[in-house]
Motif scaffolding. Structure first.
Motif, PDB file in Angstrom:
ATOM      1  N   ILE A 165      -3.528 -22.190  42.601  1.00 15.49           N
ATOM      2  CA  ILE A 165      -3.173 -22.942  41.396  1.00 15.49           C
ATOM      3  C   ILE A 165      -4.280 -23.105  40.382  1.00 15.49           C
ATOM      4  N   LEU A 166      -4.324 -22.574  39.424  1.00 16.93           N
ATOM      5  CA  LEU A 166      -5.270 -23.074  38.436  1.00 16.93           C
ATOM      6  C   LEU A 166      -5.447 -24.437  38.035  1.00 16.93           C
ATOM      7  N   ASP A 167      -6.619 -24.993  37.800  1.00 20.31           N
ATOM      8  CA  ASP A 167      -6.826 -26.344  37.173  1.00 20.31           C
ATOM      9  C   ASP A 167      -7.429 -26.003  35.933  1.00 20.31           C
ATOM     10  N   ILE A 168      -6.487 -26.720  34.867  1.00 16.82           N
ATOM     11  CA  ILE A 168      -6.815 -26.246  33.540  1.00 16.82           C
ATOM     12  C   ILE A 168      -7.217 -27.503  32.796  1.00 16.82           C
ATOM     13  N   GLU A 169      -8.077 -27.428  31.685  1.00 18.92           N
ATOM     14  CA  GLU A 169      -8.530 -28.226  30.952  1.00 18.92           C
ATOM     15  C   GLU A 169      -8.466 -27.891  29.473  1.00 18.92           C
ATOM     16  N   ASN A 170      -7.999 -28.859  28.642  1.00 23.28           N
ATOM     17  CA  ASN A 170      -7.646 -28.661  27.261  1.00 23.28           C
ATOM     18  C   ASN A 170      -6.654 -27.469  27.075  1.00 23.28           C
ATOM     19  N   LYS A 171      -5.825 -27.234  27.921  1.00 24.83           N
ATOM     20  CA  LYS A 171      -4.490 -26.297  28.038  1.00 24.83           C
ATOM     21  C   LYS A 171      -4.970 -24.893  28.020  1.00 24.83           C
ATOM     22  N   ARG A 172      -6.465 -24.451  28.304  1.00 25.40           N
ATOM     23  CA  ARG A 172      -6.599 -23.100  28.216  1.00 25.40           C
ATOM     24  C   ARG A 172      -7.698 -22.859  29.159  1.00 25.40           C
ATOM     25  N   ASN A 173      -8.707 -23.851  29.396  1.00 24.56           N
ATOM     26  CA  ASN A 173      -9.971 -23.608  30.195  1.00 24.56           C
ATOM     27  C   ASN A 173      -9.791 -23.759  31.446  1.00 24.56           C
ATOM     28  N   ILE A 174      -9.920 -22.627  32.417  1.00 25.68           N
ATOM     29  CA  ILE A 174      -9.785 -22.660  33.621  1.00 25.68           C
ATOM     30  C   ILE A 174     -11.274 -23.343  34.426  1.00 25.68           C
ATOM     31  N   ILE A 175     -11.320 -24.644  34.996  1.00 26.69           N
ATOM     32  CA  ILE A 175     -12.245 -25.268  35.570  1.00 26.69           C
ATOM     33  C   ILE A 175     -12.145 -25.042  37.057  1.00 26.69           C
ATOM     34  N   GLY A 176     -11.084 -24.491  37.660  1.00 24.34           N
ATOM     35  CA  GLY A 176     -11.267 -24.216  38.989  1.00 24.34           C
ATOM     36  C   GLY A 176     -10.122 -23.680  39.567  1.00 24.34           C
ATOM     37  N   ILE A 177     -10.019 -23.421  40.874  1.00 22.43           N
ATOM     38  CA  ILE A 177      -8.742 -23.080  41.532  1.00 22.43           C
ATOM     39  C   ILE A 177      -8.354 -23.408  42.610  1.00 22.43           C
ATOM     40  N   LYS A 178      -7.253 -23.860  43.094  1.00 23.56           N
ATOM     41  CA  LYS A 178      -6.960 -24.236  44.517  1.00 23.56           C
ATOM     42  C   LYS A 178      -5.810 -23.405  45.379  1.00 23.56           C
ATOM     43  N   GLU A 179      -6.677 -22.848  46.264  1.00 23.79           N
ATOM     44  CA  GLU A 179      -5.971 -21.585  46.911  1.00 23.79           C
ATOM     45  C   GLU A 179      -4.675 -22.350  48.140  1.00 23.79           C
ATOM     46  N   LYS A 180      -3.536 -21.879  47.515  1.00 27.49           N
ATOM     47  CA  LYS A 180      -2.183 -22.364  48.245  1.00 27.49           C
ATOM     48  C   LYS A 180      -2.293 -23.855  48.773  1.00 27.49           C
ATOM     49  N   PRO A 181      -2.528 -24.874  47.726  1.00 23.21           N
ATOM     50  CA  PRO A 181      -2.443 -26.121  48.075  1.00 23.21           C
ATOM     51  C   PRO A 181      -1.458 -26.544  48.730  1.00 23.21           C
ATOM     52  N   SER A 182      -1.411 -27.903  49.416  1.00 23.53           N
ATOM     53  CA  SER A 182      -0.201 -28.535  49.910  1.00 23.53           C
ATOM     54  C   SER A 182      -0.160 -29.992  49.434  1.00 23.53           C
ATOM     55  N   TYR A 183       0.780 -30.310  49.194  1.00 24.02           N
ATOM     56  CA  TYR A 183       0.771 -31.517  48.537  1.00 24.02           C
ATOM     57  C   TYR A 183       1.830 -32.715  49.344  1.00 24.02           C
ATOM     58  N   TYR A 184       1.393 -33.917  49.607  1.00 24.77           N
ATOM     59  CA  TYR A 184       2.118 -34.580  50.740  1.00 24.77           C
ATOM     60  C   TYR A 184       2.791 -36.056  50.025  1.00 24.77           C
ATOM     61  N   TYR A 185       4.091 -36.173  50.132  1.00 27.37           N
ATOM     62  CA  TYR A 185       4.649 -37.173  49.370  1.00 27.37           C
ATOM     63  C   TYR A 185       5.721 -38.018  50.614  1.00 27.37           C
ATOM     64  N   TYR A 186       6.070 -39.257  50.106  1.00 30.47           N
ATOM     65  CA  TYR A 186       6.901 -39.862  50.794  1.00 30.47           C
ATOM     66  C   TYR A 186       8.256 -40.070  50.019  1.00 30.47           C
TER      67      TYR A 186
END
Length: 351
Positions: free
Chosen positions: A262-283
């Motif tokens: 998942i790409l971490d995007i700033e200002n709608k176009r600049n890629i500032i990082g990437i998260k490989e296959k992240p998991s998110y935890y909710y309740y």
């Protein structure tokens, strides 16, 4: 559990009488009696082990039970109920604990065997919905009465409440109300279930509570009647007490795993990082709530009002609202796939 009289013995009795009475209740695995005076005040406890040890030490069968009973015994009153007391009862392995009135007289005997408990709360099961997503199954049968492994859905929840010593249980009804009223026309395990009609219009998941007039405790458990869950209600309640909460919401851990980077995007176009296959935890909100009865005054009259509206209003008014994570299973039977899933689970339990 049979009549509490079976577990009471007058202090004037002898050890032999106590042994006979203990033998009479031994089939239930209960080997404890509570000693009372002429005014039904509990003044001690007595077990078969106490009698045996006394006889081995030289006591006679015609000696008074006053000489061998425990005057320092564990008991419950309205004023001493706490999470520490219940934890102590569990740690000591007590199966029976007397519930006393303020003057020391016996009110009840609480059975803590086999995971049973005593929770001083009023329960409300919401059973007024139409169950439209399960049609045609719910065209002629209200969803709470649909059977899972030959047992109505609502009865799984009723049994859990009764197992926890909750005996003031209300069911709010609307759609096909007469069927649910007929279902609860007789007692369930010695407990009378009270059905409360919402009236002509639907009032949401909590609006119908306004029609309940007979309250017995300061804390209310509110839950959907069509849930399939093994939530530990004792843990839920003790957690509520420990945190001195105004409301506690049972929540089911929910994990979302994304199988991509998942790409971490700033200002709608600049890629500032990437998260490989992240998991998110909710309740996820499990539709089971504990709250102080005094808060019922905040529920509007004759207005469609959901439990989530109540939750949001309490947060807005800065009441203390906490989360209780469910560690067991929980299924909200909303769709045909959910209904099929609980059939499979319940069928597995019966094997």
């Amino acid at each position: 559990m049979e009549s509490i009289c079976s577990y009471l013995i007058l202090y004037t009795n002898h050890i032999l009488n106590a042994l006979k009475q203990l033998d009479a209740v031994s089939d239930n695995g209960m080997l404890t009696l509570f000693v009372i005076d002429e005014l039904n005040h509990v003044i001690g406890s007595l077990t078969d082990g106490d009698c045996r040890r006394a006889l081995i030490s030289g006591a006679a069968l015609n000696d008074s039970i006053e000489t061998v009973m425990h005057k320092d015994f564990t008991y419950i009153t309205d004023n001493n109920y706490s999470s520490n007391l219940i934890r102590y009862i569990r740690e000591k392995g007590f199966k029976l604990v007397p519930y006393l009135n303020d003057d020391g007289s016996i009110r009840n005997i609480i059975d803590f065997s086999n995971g049973k408990s005593y929770l001083p709360i009023d329960a409300v099961l919401m059973a007024g919905g139409k169950g439209e997503r399960l049609r045609p199954l719910t065209l002629e049968t209200p969803k709470p009465l649909l059977k899972v492994a030959d047992k109505p859905i609502i009865d799984y929840n009723i049994d859990n409440l009764i197992h926890c010593g909750i005996d003031n249980i209300n069911v709010t009804v609307n759609y096909l109300a007469e069927q649910i009223e007929e279902h609860f026309s007789t007692e369930k395990n010695g407990v009378k279930i009270k059905c409360i009609r919402e009236g002509e219009k639907f009032l949401g998941t909590i609006g119908g509570v306004q029609y309940i007039k007979d309250w017995h405790n300061d804390v209310v458990l509110l839950m959907n009647s069509d849930l399939f869950t093994n939530i530990n209600l004792e843990d839920f309640y003790l957690h509520f007490l420990k945190n001195d909460a105004d409301m506690s919401v049972a929540a089911m851990p929910y994990n979302v795993s994304i199988p991509y980077g998942i790409l971490d995007i700033e200002n709608k176009r600049n890629i500032i990082g990437i998260k490989e296959k992240p998991s998110y935890y909710y309740y996820a909100n499990a539709g089971i709530y504990l709250f102080k009865r005094s808060l019922l005054d905040l529920i509007p009259r004759d207005t469609f009002y959901d439990a989530t509206d109540f939750l949001n209003d309490l947060i807005a008014k800065q009441y203390k609202v906490i989360r209780f994570p469910i560690s067991g299973y929980w299924i909200d039977i909303g769709k045909p796939a959910d209904f099929q899933k609980v059939q499979e689970i319940a069928g597995h339990f019966k094997k």
